[in-house]
Design a protein around this motif. Sequence first.
Motif, PDB file in Angstrom:
ATOM      1  N   ARG A   4       0.842  -1.190   0.000  1.00 44.29           N
ATOM      2  CA  ARG A   4       0.000   0.000   0.000  1.00 44.29           C
ATOM      3  C   ARG A   4       0.881   1.244   0.000  1.00 44.29           C
ATOM      4  NH1 ARG A   4      -3.573  -1.204   4.980  1.00 44.29           N
ATOM      5  NH2 ARG A   4      -1.515  -1.777   5.703  1.00 44.29           N
ATOM      6  N   ARG A  23      -0.306   4.364   0.885  1.00 46.49           N
ATOM      7  CA  ARG A  23      -0.875   5.494   1.595  1.00 46.49           C
ATOM      8  C   ARG A  23       0.128   6.057   2.606  1.00 46.49           C
ATOM      9  NH1 ARG A  23      -4.036   1.052   4.413  1.00 46.49           N
ATOM     10  NH2 ARG A  23      -3.138   1.035   6.472  1.00 46.49           N
ATOM     11  N   LYS A  60      -9.273  -8.305   0.472  1.00 40.91           N
ATOM     12  CA  LYS A  60      -8.589  -7.056   0.802  1.00 40.91           C
ATOM     13  C   LYS A  60      -9.599  -5.917   0.778  1.00 40.91           C
ATOM     14  CE  LYS A  60      -4.518  -8.417  -1.723  1.00 40.91           C
ATOM     15  NZ  LYS A  60      -3.841  -8.211  -3.003  1.00 40.91           N
ATOM     16  N   GLN A  65      -1.853   1.258  11.179  1.00 40.78           N
ATOM     17  CA  GLN A  65      -2.591   1.023   9.939  1.00 40.78           C
ATOM     18  C   GLN A  65      -2.455  -0.423   9.454  1.00 40.78           C
ATOM     19  OE1 GLN A  65      -1.215   4.095   7.293  1.00 40.78           O
ATOM     20  NE2 GLN A  65      -2.689   5.523   8.151  1.00 40.78           N
ATOM     21  N   GLN A  73      -3.322  -4.186   7.897  1.00 43.02           N
ATOM     22  CA  GLN A  73      -4.004  -4.617   6.671  1.00 43.02           C
ATOM     23  C   GLN A  73      -5.359  -5.232   6.998  1.00 43.02           C
ATOM     24  OE1 GLN A  73       0.024  -6.291   5.265  1.00 43.02           O
ATOM     25  NE2 GLN A  73      -1.341  -6.508   3.517  1.00 43.02           N
ATOM     26  N   GLU A 113     -13.456   4.801   7.721  1.00 41.44           N
ATOM     27  CA  GLU A 113     -12.397   5.624   7.141  1.00 41.44           C
ATOM     28  C   GLU A 113     -11.120   4.790   6.967  1.00 41.44           C
ATOM     29  OE1 GLU A 113     -12.497   8.376   5.829  1.00 41.44           O
ATOM     30  OE2 GLU A 113     -10.394   8.956   5.676  1.00 41.44           O
ATOM     31  N   LEU A 114     -10.866   3.978   7.989  1.00 41.30           N
ATOM     32  CA  LEU A 114      -9.695   3.091   7.931  1.00 41.30           C
ATOM     33  C   LEU A 114      -9.855   2.121   6.754  1.00 41.30           C
ATOM     34  CD1 LEU A 114      -7.232   2.691   9.885  1.00 41.30           C
ATOM     35  CD2 LEU A 114      -8.468   0.730  10.781  1.00 41.30           C
ATOM     36  N   LEU A 119      -9.181   3.638   3.530  1.00 42.83           N
ATOM     37  CA  LEU A 119      -7.745   3.793   3.271  1.00 42.83           C
ATOM     38  C   LEU A 119      -7.068   2.463   2.948  1.00 42.83           C
ATOM     39  CD1 LEU A 119      -6.903   6.365   6.062  1.00 42.83           C
ATOM     40  CD2 LEU A 119      -6.779   6.768   3.623  1.00 42.83           C
ATOM     41  N   GLY A 120      -7.837   1.362   2.979  1.00 36.03           N
ATOM     42  CA  GLY A 120      -7.267   0.096   2.517  1.00 36.03           C
ATOM     43  C   GLY A 120      -7.258  -1.045   3.507  1.00 36.03           C
ATOM     44  N   THR A 121      -7.730  -0.828   4.722  1.00 33.07           N
ATOM     45  CA  THR A 121      -7.715  -1.903   5.724  1.00 33.07           C
ATOM     46  C   THR A 121      -8.995  -2.729   5.644  1.00 33.07           C
ATOM     47  OG1 THR A 121      -6.359  -0.598   7.232  1.00 33.07           O
ATOM     48  CG2 THR A 121      -7.645  -2.369   8.211  1.00 33.07           C
TER      49      THR A 121
END
Lengths: 339, 219
Positions: free
Chosen positions: A4, A6, B27, B155, B157, B182-183, B186-188
Amino acid sequence: MTERTRKPAPARPARPDPEREKQPPKPQLQVRPMAPIVPPANVSANALSVVIAIMAFLACLTLGAVSMVSDSASSWQSQISREITIQIKPEDGLDMQAALERARDTALSITGASSASIVGDTETARLLEPWLGQNADLDELPVPRLVIVTIDENNPPDFAAMRARLAETVPEAFLDDHRTWVDRLVAMARTTVIIGIFVLSLVFTATVLTVIFATRGALTGNRHIVEVLHFVGAEAPFVARQFQNHFLLIGIKGAVAGGIAAALTFAAANVWTGFAAATPESDQAMALFGAFRIGFRGYLGILAIIAVIGLLTALTTRLTVIRTIREIDVVRSDPSRME
Amino acid sequence: MIRFENVGLRYGMGPEILRDLTFDIPKRSFQFLTGPSGAGKTTLLRLLFMSLQPTRGLINVFNRDIATIPRDELPLLRRRIGIVFQDFRLLDHLTTFENVALPLRVRGKEESSYRRDVLELLNWVGLGDRINVLPAVLSGGEKQRVAIARAIIDQPQLLLADEPTGNVDPPMALRLLRLFMELNRLGTAVVIATHDLSLMEQVDARRMILSEGRLDIYD
Protein backbone atom coordinates in the motif's frame (compact mmCIF):
# COMPACT_ATOMS: atom_id res chain seq x y z
CA MET A 1 -1.22 -8.35 -1.76
CA THR A 2 0.45 -5.32 -3.28
CA GLU A 3 2.22 -2.85 -1.06
CA ARG A 4 0.00 0.00 0.00
CA THR A 5 1.21 3.47 -0.76
CA ARG A 6 -0.87 5.49 1.60
CA LYS A 7 0.84 7.92 3.93
CA PRO A 8 1.76 6.60 7.36
CA ALA A 9 -0.35 9.12 9.28
CA PRO A 10 -3.30 7.67 11.20
CA ALA A 11 -6.83 7.79 9.91
CA ARG A 12 -8.48 11.18 9.92
CA PRO A 13 -12.23 11.83 10.12
CA ALA A 14 -14.05 11.90 6.82
CA ARG A 15 -16.22 14.68 8.14
CA PRO A 16 -15.30 17.12 10.87
CA ASP A 17 -17.47 16.98 13.94
CA PRO A 18 -19.43 20.26 14.15
CA GLU A 19 -19.79 19.97 17.94
CA ARG A 20 -16.06 19.79 18.38
CA GLU A 21 -15.43 22.66 15.99
CA LYS A 22 -17.51 25.00 18.15
CA GLN A 23 -15.15 24.46 21.08
CA PRO A 24 -12.04 26.64 21.35
CA PRO A 25 -8.83 24.75 20.58
CA LYS A 26 -7.33 23.16 23.65
CA PRO A 27 -3.67 23.68 24.47
CA GLN A 28 -1.59 20.62 23.52
CA LEU A 29 -0.77 18.50 26.58
CA GLN A 30 2.81 17.50 27.21
CA VAL A 31 3.46 13.76 26.95
CA ARG A 32 5.23 12.41 30.02
CA PRO A 33 8.56 10.62 29.48
CA MET A 34 7.91 7.08 28.29
CA ALA A 35 7.52 4.63 31.16
CA PRO A 36 9.39 1.33 30.93
CA ILE A 37 7.36 -1.51 29.40
CA VAL A 38 7.88 -3.59 32.54
CA PRO A 39 6.73 -1.65 35.65
CA PRO A 40 9.79 -0.61 37.68
CA ALA A 41 8.60 -1.70 41.13
CA ASN A 42 5.74 -3.59 42.59
CA VAL A 43 5.10 -5.76 45.63
CA SER A 44 6.28 -8.98 44.01
CA ALA A 45 9.47 -7.33 42.70
CA ASN A 46 10.26 -5.94 46.16
CA ALA A 47 9.56 -9.32 47.75
CA LEU A 48 11.84 -10.98 45.19
CA SER A 49 14.58 -8.48 45.98
CA VAL A 50 14.30 -9.21 49.73
CA VAL A 51 14.31 -12.99 49.16
CA ILE A 52 17.40 -12.71 46.95
CA ALA A 53 19.12 -10.48 49.54
CA ILE A 54 18.48 -13.02 52.32
CA MET A 55 19.68 -15.97 50.23
CA ALA A 56 22.76 -14.04 49.07
CA PHE A 57 23.50 -13.12 52.71
CA LEU A 58 23.30 -16.77 53.78
CA ALA A 59 25.38 -17.96 50.84
CA CYS A 60 28.08 -15.32 51.48
CA LEU A 61 28.07 -16.08 55.20
CA THR A 62 28.53 -19.81 54.52
CA LEU A 63 31.25 -19.16 51.96
CA GLY A 64 33.06 -16.86 54.40
CA ALA A 65 32.75 -19.37 57.25
CA VAL A 66 34.09 -22.22 55.11
CA SER A 67 36.94 -20.04 53.90
CA MET A 68 37.79 -19.03 57.50
CA VAL A 69 37.74 -22.59 58.84
CA SER A 70 39.82 -23.76 55.91
CA ASP A 71 42.41 -21.01 56.51
CA SER A 72 42.47 -21.71 60.27
CA ALA A 73 42.93 -25.43 59.72
CA SER A 74 45.84 -24.78 57.36
CA SER A 75 47.32 -22.39 59.87
CA TRP A 76 47.10 -24.93 62.75
CA GLN A 77 48.67 -27.57 60.56
CA SER A 78 51.42 -25.25 59.44
CA GLN A 79 52.22 -23.96 62.92
CA ILE A 80 52.45 -27.42 64.44
CA SER A 81 54.42 -28.99 61.63
CA ARG A 82 56.89 -26.12 61.71
CA GLU A 83 58.40 -27.35 65.01
CA ILE A 84 59.53 -30.63 66.48
CA THR A 85 60.42 -31.35 70.09
CA ILE A 86 63.23 -33.37 71.66
CA GLN A 87 62.34 -34.58 75.12
CA ILE A 88 64.97 -35.79 77.56
CA LYS A 89 63.86 -37.80 80.55
CA PRO A 90 65.93 -37.39 83.73
CA GLU A 91 67.82 -40.46 84.80
CA ASP A 92 70.22 -41.08 87.63
CA GLY A 93 73.61 -39.78 86.84
CA LEU A 94 72.55 -37.89 83.75
CA ASP A 95 74.01 -34.42 83.32
CA MET A 96 70.81 -32.82 82.05
CA GLN A 97 72.36 -29.58 80.84
CA ALA A 98 75.06 -31.41 78.87
CA ALA A 99 72.50 -33.80 77.43
CA LEU A 100 70.30 -30.88 76.35
CA GLU A 101 73.22 -29.20 74.61
CA ARG A 102 74.25 -32.44 72.90
CA ALA A 103 70.72 -32.99 71.71
CA ARG A 104 70.50 -29.43 70.39
CA ASP A 105 73.81 -29.75 68.53
CA THR A 106 72.82 -33.12 67.09
CA ALA A 107 69.55 -31.68 65.83
CA LEU A 108 71.28 -28.71 64.25
CA SER A 109 73.73 -31.00 62.48
CA ILE A 110 70.90 -32.50 60.43
CA THR A 111 70.02 -30.70 57.20
CA GLY A 112 66.57 -29.11 57.36
CA ALA A 113 66.76 -28.00 61.01
CA SER A 114 66.75 -24.19 60.96
CA SER A 115 67.28 -23.52 64.65
CA ALA A 116 67.10 -25.24 68.00
CA SER A 117 66.63 -23.84 71.50
CA ILE A 118 66.63 -25.36 74.94
CA VAL A 119 63.57 -24.60 77.01
CA GLY A 120 65.15 -23.06 80.07
CA ASP A 121 64.29 -23.64 83.73
CA THR A 122 62.10 -20.56 83.96
CA GLU A 123 60.03 -21.44 80.87
CA THR A 124 59.73 -25.04 82.01
CA ALA A 125 58.54 -23.89 85.44
CA ARG A 126 55.98 -21.63 83.78
CA LEU A 127 54.77 -24.48 81.58
CA LEU A 128 54.26 -26.67 84.63
CA GLU A 129 52.86 -23.94 86.84
CA PRO A 130 49.21 -25.00 86.42
CA TRP A 131 50.06 -28.44 87.88
CA LEU A 132 52.93 -27.79 90.25
CA GLY A 133 52.23 -24.30 91.50
CA GLN A 134 54.45 -21.24 91.53
CA ASN A 135 57.24 -22.28 93.87
CA ALA A 136 58.04 -25.73 92.60
CA ASP A 137 61.73 -26.68 92.66
CA LEU A 138 62.36 -28.46 89.37
CA ASP A 139 65.68 -29.85 90.54
CA GLU A 140 63.82 -31.90 93.16
CA LEU A 141 61.46 -33.40 90.65
CA PRO A 142 62.05 -35.80 87.71
CA VAL A 143 60.77 -33.34 85.16
CA PRO A 144 61.59 -34.03 81.49
CA ARG A 145 63.31 -31.17 79.65
CA LEU A 146 62.72 -30.00 76.11
CA VAL A 147 64.66 -28.81 73.10
CA ILE A 148 62.50 -27.13 70.48
CA VAL A 149 63.76 -27.47 66.92
CA THR A 150 62.40 -25.26 64.17
CA ILE A 151 62.46 -26.91 60.78
CA ASP A 152 62.54 -25.65 57.26
CA GLU A 153 59.01 -26.42 56.00
CA ASN A 154 60.18 -26.46 52.40
CA ASN A 155 63.05 -28.80 53.08
CA PRO A 156 62.15 -30.84 56.17
CA PRO A 157 64.84 -33.00 57.80
CA ASP A 158 64.95 -36.76 57.64
CA PHE A 159 63.26 -37.54 60.98
CA ALA A 160 64.41 -41.18 60.99
CA ALA A 161 68.04 -40.14 60.54
CA MET A 162 67.67 -37.50 63.27
CA ARG A 163 66.11 -40.07 65.59
CA ALA A 164 68.99 -42.53 64.94
CA ARG A 165 71.64 -39.87 65.50
CA LEU A 166 70.01 -38.82 68.78
CA ALA A 167 69.87 -42.44 69.93
CA GLU A 168 73.65 -42.55 69.52
CA THR A 169 74.47 -39.22 71.17
CA VAL A 170 71.73 -38.92 73.83
CA PRO A 171 70.07 -42.30 74.46
CA GLU A 172 67.65 -40.69 76.95
CA ALA A 173 66.24 -38.37 74.26
CA PHE A 174 62.90 -38.91 72.57
CA LEU A 175 62.08 -37.11 69.31
CA ASP A 176 58.48 -36.00 68.91
CA ASP A 177 57.84 -34.80 65.35
CA HIS A 178 54.13 -34.13 66.14
CA ARG A 179 53.22 -36.45 63.28
CA THR A 180 50.26 -37.89 65.17
CA TRP A 181 48.92 -34.42 65.90
CA VAL A 182 49.54 -33.20 62.40
CA ASP A 183 47.83 -36.24 60.90
CA ARG A 184 44.82 -35.77 63.15
CA LEU A 185 44.68 -32.07 62.38
CA VAL A 186 44.95 -32.69 58.64
CA ALA A 187 42.12 -35.21 58.89
CA MET A 188 40.05 -32.80 60.99
CA ALA A 189 40.77 -29.88 58.66
CA ARG A 190 39.82 -31.93 55.61
CA THR A 191 36.63 -33.14 57.28
CA THR A 192 35.76 -29.60 58.33
CA VAL A 193 36.32 -28.25 54.83
CA ILE A 194 34.37 -31.13 53.24
CA ILE A 195 31.45 -30.50 55.64
CA GLY A 196 31.72 -26.78 54.87
CA ILE A 197 31.65 -27.39 51.12
CA PHE A 198 28.67 -29.70 51.55
CA VAL A 199 26.81 -27.03 53.58
CA LEU A 200 27.85 -24.41 51.03
CA SER A 201 26.54 -26.51 48.16
CA LEU A 202 23.24 -26.99 50.04
CA VAL A 203 22.95 -23.24 50.62
CA PHE A 204 23.82 -22.59 46.98
CA THR A 205 21.24 -25.10 45.79
CA ALA A 206 18.63 -23.52 48.07
CA THR A 207 19.65 -20.07 46.77
CA VAL A 208 19.39 -21.18 43.14
CA LEU A 209 15.98 -22.79 43.68
CA THR A 210 14.69 -19.84 45.70
CA VAL A 211 15.85 -17.37 43.05
CA ILE A 212 14.25 -19.47 40.30
CA PHE A 213 10.91 -19.88 42.08
CA ALA A 214 10.80 -16.31 43.38
CA THR A 215 11.57 -14.96 39.90
CA ARG A 216 8.91 -17.15 38.34
CA GLY A 217 6.46 -16.05 41.03
CA ALA A 218 7.20 -12.39 40.39
CA LEU A 219 6.83 -12.97 36.64
CA THR A 220 3.40 -14.51 37.11
CA GLY A 221 2.13 -11.08 38.09
CA ASN A 222 3.48 -9.70 34.82
CA ARG A 223 2.17 -12.46 32.58
CA HIS A 224 -0.49 -10.22 31.04
CA ILE A 225 2.27 -7.86 29.90
CA VAL A 226 3.98 -10.73 28.07
CA GLU A 227 0.66 -11.60 26.38
CA VAL A 228 -0.14 -8.04 25.31
CA LEU A 229 3.37 -7.48 23.96
CA HIS A 230 3.21 -10.72 22.05
CA PHE A 231 -0.20 -9.89 20.56
CA VAL A 232 0.86 -6.41 19.42
CA GLY A 233 3.64 -8.02 17.40
CA ALA A 234 6.64 -8.06 19.73
CA GLU A 235 9.08 -10.85 18.95
CA ALA A 236 10.07 -13.26 21.74
CA PRO A 237 13.67 -11.92 22.11
CA PHE A 238 12.33 -8.35 22.50
CA VAL A 239 9.87 -9.39 25.22
CA ALA A 240 12.50 -11.54 26.95
CA ARG A 241 14.99 -8.64 26.87
CA GLN A 242 12.55 -6.24 28.57
CA PHE A 243 11.95 -8.60 31.47
CA GLN A 244 15.50 -9.92 31.63
CA ASN A 245 17.03 -6.45 32.10
CA HIS A 246 14.42 -5.57 34.69
CA PHE A 247 14.90 -8.73 36.74
CA LEU A 248 18.70 -8.67 36.37
CA LEU A 249 18.61 -5.31 38.14
CA ILE A 250 16.35 -6.67 40.89
CA GLY A 251 18.61 -9.74 41.30
CA ILE A 252 21.80 -7.68 41.47
CA LYS A 253 20.26 -5.17 43.89
CA GLY A 254 19.15 -7.97 46.22
CA ALA A 255 22.46 -9.86 45.90
CA VAL A 256 24.52 -6.69 46.52
CA ALA A 257 22.46 -5.93 49.64
CA GLY A 258 22.96 -9.50 50.92
CA GLY A 259 26.68 -9.47 50.01
CA ILE A 260 27.29 -6.13 51.73
CA ALA A 261 25.41 -7.30 54.83
CA ALA A 262 27.59 -10.45 54.95
CA ALA A 263 30.82 -8.43 54.46
CA LEU A 264 29.76 -6.03 57.22
CA THR A 265 29.02 -8.99 59.50
CA PHE A 266 32.54 -10.32 59.00
CA ALA A 267 34.03 -6.84 59.45
CA ALA A 268 32.02 -6.33 62.67
CA ALA A 269 33.14 -9.73 64.00
CA ASN A 270 36.74 -8.81 63.19
CA VAL A 271 36.41 -5.50 65.04
CA TRP A 272 34.81 -7.30 67.99
CA THR A 273 37.71 -9.75 68.26
CA GLY A 274 40.07 -6.74 68.18
CA PHE A 275 38.24 -5.01 71.03
CA ALA A 276 37.74 -8.15 73.02
CA ALA A 277 41.34 -9.38 72.64
CA ALA A 278 42.74 -11.29 75.60
CA THR A 279 39.28 -12.00 77.04
CA PRO A 280 38.32 -15.68 77.43
CA GLU A 281 35.46 -15.32 74.88
CA SER A 282 37.70 -13.79 72.26
CA ASP A 283 40.46 -16.33 72.89
CA GLN A 284 38.02 -19.21 72.42
CA ALA A 285 36.68 -17.73 69.21
CA MET A 286 40.16 -16.99 67.94
CA ALA A 287 41.33 -20.51 68.76
CA LEU A 288 38.51 -21.98 66.73
CA PHE A 289 38.19 -19.59 63.81
CA GLY A 290 41.41 -17.64 63.85
CA ALA A 291 40.94 -13.96 63.12
CA PHE A 292 37.44 -13.11 61.81
CA ARG A 293 38.85 -12.08 58.48
CA ILE A 294 37.74 -13.51 55.16
CA GLY A 295 40.58 -11.92 53.21
CA PHE A 296 40.75 -11.02 49.54
CA ARG A 297 39.58 -14.46 48.42
CA GLY A 298 36.51 -14.20 50.65
CA TYR A 299 35.51 -10.81 49.23
CA LEU A 300 36.14 -12.16 45.73
CA GLY A 301 33.79 -15.04 46.62
CA ILE A 302 31.10 -12.55 47.71
CA LEU A 303 31.46 -10.71 44.39
CA ALA A 304 31.19 -14.03 42.54
CA ILE A 305 28.01 -14.90 44.46
CA ILE A 306 26.48 -11.52 43.57
CA ALA A 307 27.33 -12.04 39.88
CA VAL A 308 26.01 -15.62 39.87
CA ILE A 309 22.72 -14.65 41.52
CA GLY A 310 22.23 -11.71 39.13
CA LEU A 311 22.90 -13.88 36.09
CA LEU A 312 20.71 -16.65 37.45
CA THR A 313 17.81 -14.25 37.93
CA ALA A 314 18.20 -12.90 34.39
CA LEU A 315 18.50 -16.39 32.91
CA THR A 316 15.45 -17.67 34.80
CA THR A 317 13.49 -14.64 33.61
CA ARG A 318 14.48 -15.18 30.01
CA LEU A 319 13.59 -18.87 30.06
CA THR A 320 10.28 -18.21 31.83
CA VAL A 321 9.25 -15.47 29.38
CA ILE A 322 10.17 -17.61 26.38
CA ARG A 323 8.26 -20.53 27.87
CA THR A 324 5.23 -18.27 28.44
CA ILE A 325 5.33 -17.16 24.81
CA ARG A 326 5.71 -20.75 23.70
CA GLU A 327 2.69 -21.64 25.81
CA ILE A 328 0.69 -18.84 24.16
CA ASP A 329 1.69 -19.97 20.68
CA VAL A 330 1.68 -23.73 21.08
CA VAL A 331 -0.27 -24.88 24.10
CA ARG A 332 -3.05 -22.30 24.29
CA SER A 333 -3.49 -22.25 20.52
CA ASP A 334 -4.18 -25.97 20.50
CA PRO A 335 -7.91 -26.51 21.09
CA SER A 336 -7.38 -30.22 21.73
CA ARG A 337 -5.62 -29.29 25.01
CA MET A 338 -8.61 -27.29 26.26
CA GLU A 339 -11.92 -28.43 27.60
CA MET B 1 -6.21 -12.03 1.98
CA ILE B 2 -7.58 -14.64 4.39
CA ARG B 3 -9.12 -17.91 3.25
CA PHE B 4 -10.89 -20.55 5.37
CA GLU B 5 -11.63 -23.93 3.82
CA ASN B 6 -13.78 -26.48 5.66
CA VAL B 7 -12.51 -25.26 8.99
CA GLY B 8 -13.80 -27.01 12.08
CA LEU B 9 -12.93 -26.52 15.72
CA ARG B 10 -13.67 -28.37 18.91
CA TYR B 11 -12.25 -27.81 22.40
CA GLY B 12 -10.81 -31.00 23.87
CA MET B 13 -13.21 -33.88 23.29
CA GLY B 14 -16.26 -31.60 23.27
CA PRO B 15 -18.65 -30.96 20.39
CA GLU B 16 -17.59 -28.93 17.37
CA ILE B 17 -17.98 -25.21 18.11
CA LEU B 18 -17.36 -24.26 14.48
CA ARG B 19 -18.25 -26.52 11.56
CA ASP B 20 -17.19 -26.48 7.92
CA LEU B 21 -16.46 -22.79 7.69
CA THR B 22 -15.52 -21.81 4.16
CA PHE B 23 -15.15 -18.13 3.40
CA ASP B 24 -12.61 -15.48 2.60
CA ILE B 25 -11.86 -11.99 3.83
CA PRO B 26 -10.96 -10.00 0.73
CA LYS B 27 -8.59 -7.06 0.80
CA ARG B 28 -10.23 -3.72 1.67
CA SER B 29 -13.48 -5.49 2.61
CA PHE B 30 -15.76 -4.48 5.46
CA GLN B 31 -17.86 -7.03 7.32
CA PHE B 32 -19.79 -7.53 10.48
CA LEU B 33 -19.54 -10.85 12.30
CA THR B 34 -22.64 -11.47 14.36
CA GLY B 35 -24.63 -14.22 15.99
CA PRO B 36 -26.06 -15.17 19.37
CA SER B 37 -23.90 -15.26 22.47
CA GLY B 38 -21.74 -18.39 22.59
CA ALA B 39 -22.01 -18.90 18.82
CA GLY B 40 -18.21 -18.74 18.54
CA LYS B 41 -17.56 -15.18 17.35
CA THR B 42 -14.56 -14.68 19.63
CA THR B 43 -13.23 -18.13 18.70
CA LEU B 44 -13.50 -17.24 15.01
CA LEU B 45 -11.65 -13.96 15.66
CA ARG B 46 -8.92 -15.93 17.45
CA LEU B 47 -8.62 -18.20 14.42
CA LEU B 48 -8.30 -15.13 12.20
CA PHE B 49 -5.63 -13.72 14.54
CA MET B 50 -3.70 -17.01 14.45
CA SER B 51 -3.86 -17.40 18.22
CA LEU B 52 -5.85 -20.62 17.81
CA GLN B 53 -5.28 -23.57 15.49
CA PRO B 54 -8.26 -25.22 13.78
CA THR B 55 -9.04 -28.84 14.59
CA ARG B 56 -9.50 -29.48 10.87
CA GLY B 57 -9.55 -27.59 7.61
CA LEU B 58 -7.18 -25.10 6.03
CA ILE B 59 -6.57 -21.47 6.90
CA ASN B 60 -4.52 -19.23 4.64
CA VAL B 61 -3.46 -15.87 6.04
CA PHE B 62 -1.64 -13.47 3.71
CA ASN B 63 -1.17 -16.40 1.33
CA ARG B 64 0.47 -18.55 4.01
CA ASP B 65 -0.95 -21.79 5.37
CA ILE B 66 -0.96 -21.14 9.12
CA ALA B 67 -0.20 -24.80 9.85
CA THR B 68 3.21 -24.34 8.25
CA ILE B 69 4.17 -20.93 9.64
CA PRO B 70 7.12 -21.18 12.05
CA ARG B 71 6.36 -19.81 15.53
CA ASP B 72 9.04 -17.13 15.21
CA GLU B 73 7.22 -15.63 12.24
CA LEU B 74 3.85 -15.29 13.96
CA PRO B 75 4.61 -11.91 15.59
CA LEU B 76 5.70 -10.50 12.23
CA LEU B 77 2.44 -11.61 10.61
CA ARG B 78 0.42 -10.33 13.56
CA ARG B 79 1.92 -6.88 12.98
CA ARG B 80 -0.22 -6.76 9.85
CA ILE B 81 -3.34 -7.39 11.91
CA GLY B 82 -4.82 -5.02 14.47
CA ILE B 83 -7.03 -6.53 17.13
CA VAL B 84 -9.41 -4.97 19.65
CA PHE B 85 -9.99 -7.39 22.50
CA GLN B 86 -13.35 -7.50 24.24
CA ASP B 87 -11.54 -7.03 27.58
CA PHE B 88 -9.29 -4.27 26.11
CA ARG B 89 -6.03 -5.74 27.48
CA LEU B 90 -4.45 -2.38 28.27
CA LEU B 91 -1.31 -2.24 30.39
CA ASP B 92 -2.26 -0.62 33.68
CA HIS B 93 1.09 1.07 34.34
CA LEU B 94 1.18 2.79 30.94
CA THR B 95 -0.69 5.98 30.10
CA THR B 96 -3.20 6.30 27.29
CA PHE B 97 -0.47 7.66 25.01
CA GLU B 98 1.95 4.85 25.93
CA ASN B 99 -0.66 2.13 25.47
CA VAL B 100 -1.57 3.41 22.02
CA ALA B 101 2.09 3.79 21.06
CA LEU B 102 2.98 0.27 22.25
CA PRO B 103 2.77 -1.47 18.84
CA LEU B 104 5.12 1.14 17.38
CA ARG B 105 7.44 0.89 20.34
CA VAL B 106 7.83 -2.88 20.00
CA ARG B 107 8.68 -2.37 16.33
CA GLY B 108 11.69 -0.37 17.53
CA LYS B 109 10.47 3.06 16.37
CA GLU B 110 11.66 6.24 18.05
CA GLU B 111 9.06 8.16 20.03
CA SER B 112 9.76 11.35 18.11
CA SER B 113 8.81 9.60 14.87
CA TYR B 114 5.29 8.68 16.01
CA ARG B 115 4.35 11.17 18.73
CA ARG B 116 2.38 13.41 16.37
CA ASP B 117 0.48 10.49 14.80
CA VAL B 118 -0.48 9.07 18.20
CA LEU B 119 -1.67 12.46 19.48
CA GLU B 120 -3.66 13.03 16.30
CA LEU B 121 -5.35 9.66 16.59
CA LEU B 122 -6.10 10.19 20.29
CA ASN B 123 -7.69 13.53 19.45
CA TRP B 124 -9.84 11.83 16.86
CA VAL B 125 -11.12 9.18 19.27
CA GLY B 126 -11.87 11.93 21.77
CA LEU B 127 -9.03 11.24 24.18
CA GLY B 128 -6.80 14.19 23.34
CA ASP B 129 -7.06 15.49 26.89
CA ARG B 130 -6.49 12.06 28.49
CA ILE B 131 -3.06 11.26 27.08
CA ASN B 132 -1.29 11.08 30.44
CA VAL B 133 -4.02 9.18 32.25
CA LEU B 134 -3.62 5.59 33.42
CA PRO B 135 -6.27 3.01 32.45
CA ALA B 136 -7.42 2.68 36.07
CA VAL B 137 -9.06 6.12 35.93
CA LEU B 138 -10.55 5.71 32.44
CA SER B 139 -14.20 4.78 31.95
CA GLY B 140 -15.13 1.59 30.08
CA GLY B 141 -15.84 3.58 26.93
CA GLU B 142 -12.53 5.41 27.15
CA LYS B 143 -10.65 2.13 27.59
CA GLN B 144 -12.50 0.82 24.57
CA ARG B 145 -11.31 3.76 22.50
CA VAL B 146 -7.72 3.37 23.71
CA ALA B 147 -7.84 -0.30 22.68
CA ILE B 148 -9.19 0.68 19.25
CA ALA B 149 -6.56 3.37 18.81
CA ARG B 150 -3.83 0.86 19.73
CA ALA B 151 -5.17 -1.60 17.15
CA ILE B 152 -5.19 0.88 14.29
CA ILE B 153 -2.17 3.07 15.08
CA ASP B 154 0.07 1.16 12.67
CA GLN B 155 -2.59 1.02 9.94
CA PRO B 156 -2.98 -2.76 9.80
CA GLN B 157 -4.00 -4.62 6.67
CA LEU B 158 -6.73 -6.34 8.66
CA LEU B 159 -8.57 -5.05 11.71
CA LEU B 160 -10.38 -7.48 14.00
CA ALA B 161 -12.63 -5.90 16.61
CA ASP B 162 -14.49 -7.88 19.25
CA GLU B 163 -17.56 -5.88 20.37
CA PRO B 164 -15.76 -2.58 19.83
CA THR B 165 -18.80 -0.48 20.67
CA GLY B 166 -20.01 -2.53 23.60
CA ASN B 167 -19.06 0.04 26.23
CA VAL B 168 -19.80 3.35 24.48
CA ASP B 169 -22.94 5.42 23.99
CA PRO B 170 -24.63 5.51 20.55
CA PRO B 171 -23.03 8.78 19.37
CA MET B 172 -19.57 7.49 20.25
CA ALA B 173 -20.41 4.10 18.70
CA LEU B 174 -21.28 5.91 15.49
CA ARG B 175 -18.13 7.95 15.69
CA LEU B 176 -16.02 4.81 16.11
CA LEU B 177 -17.85 3.15 13.24
CA ARG B 178 -16.96 6.12 11.07
CA LEU B 179 -13.35 5.66 12.12
CA PHE B 180 -13.45 2.00 11.07
CA MET B 181 -15.03 2.98 7.74
CA GLU B 182 -12.40 5.62 7.14
CA LEU B 183 -9.69 3.09 7.93
CA ASN B 184 -11.37 0.70 5.50
CA ARG B 185 -11.50 3.42 2.86
CA LEU B 186 -7.74 3.79 3.27
CA GLY B 187 -7.27 0.10 2.52
CA THR B 188 -7.71 -1.90 5.72
CA ALA B 189 -10.03 -4.91 5.70
CA VAL B 190 -12.29 -4.73 8.76
CA VAL B 191 -14.08 -7.49 10.67
CA ILE B 192 -16.31 -6.25 13.51
CA ALA B 193 -17.85 -8.83 15.82
CA THR B 194 -20.94 -7.28 17.34
CA HIS B 195 -24.44 -7.82 18.70
CA ASP B 196 -25.39 -4.24 17.98
CA LEU B 197 -28.09 -4.32 15.28
CA SER B 198 -28.40 -0.53 15.18
CA LEU B 199 -24.71 -0.29 14.43
CA MET B 200 -24.99 -2.79 11.57
CA GLU B 201 -27.89 -0.87 10.12
CA GLN B 202 -25.66 2.17 9.72
CA VAL B 203 -23.59 0.52 7.03
CA ASP B 204 -24.46 -1.51 4.03
CA ALA B 205 -21.75 -4.08 4.64
CA ARG B 206 -21.25 -7.78 4.35
CA ARG B 207 -22.73 -9.72 7.27
CA MET B 208 -21.32 -12.99 8.54
CA ILE B 209 -23.81 -14.67 10.84
CA LEU B 210 -22.62 -17.48 13.06
CA SER B 211 -25.27 -19.82 14.37
CA GLU B 212 -24.91 -23.29 15.84
CA GLY B 213 -21.35 -23.49 14.58
CA ARG B 214 -22.21 -22.68 10.98
CA LEU B 215 -21.58 -19.48 9.10
CA ASP B 216 -23.99 -17.77 6.73
CA ILE B 217 -22.74 -14.85 4.71
CA TYR B 218 -24.95 -12.10 3.30
CA ASP B 219 -23.09 -9.89 0.85
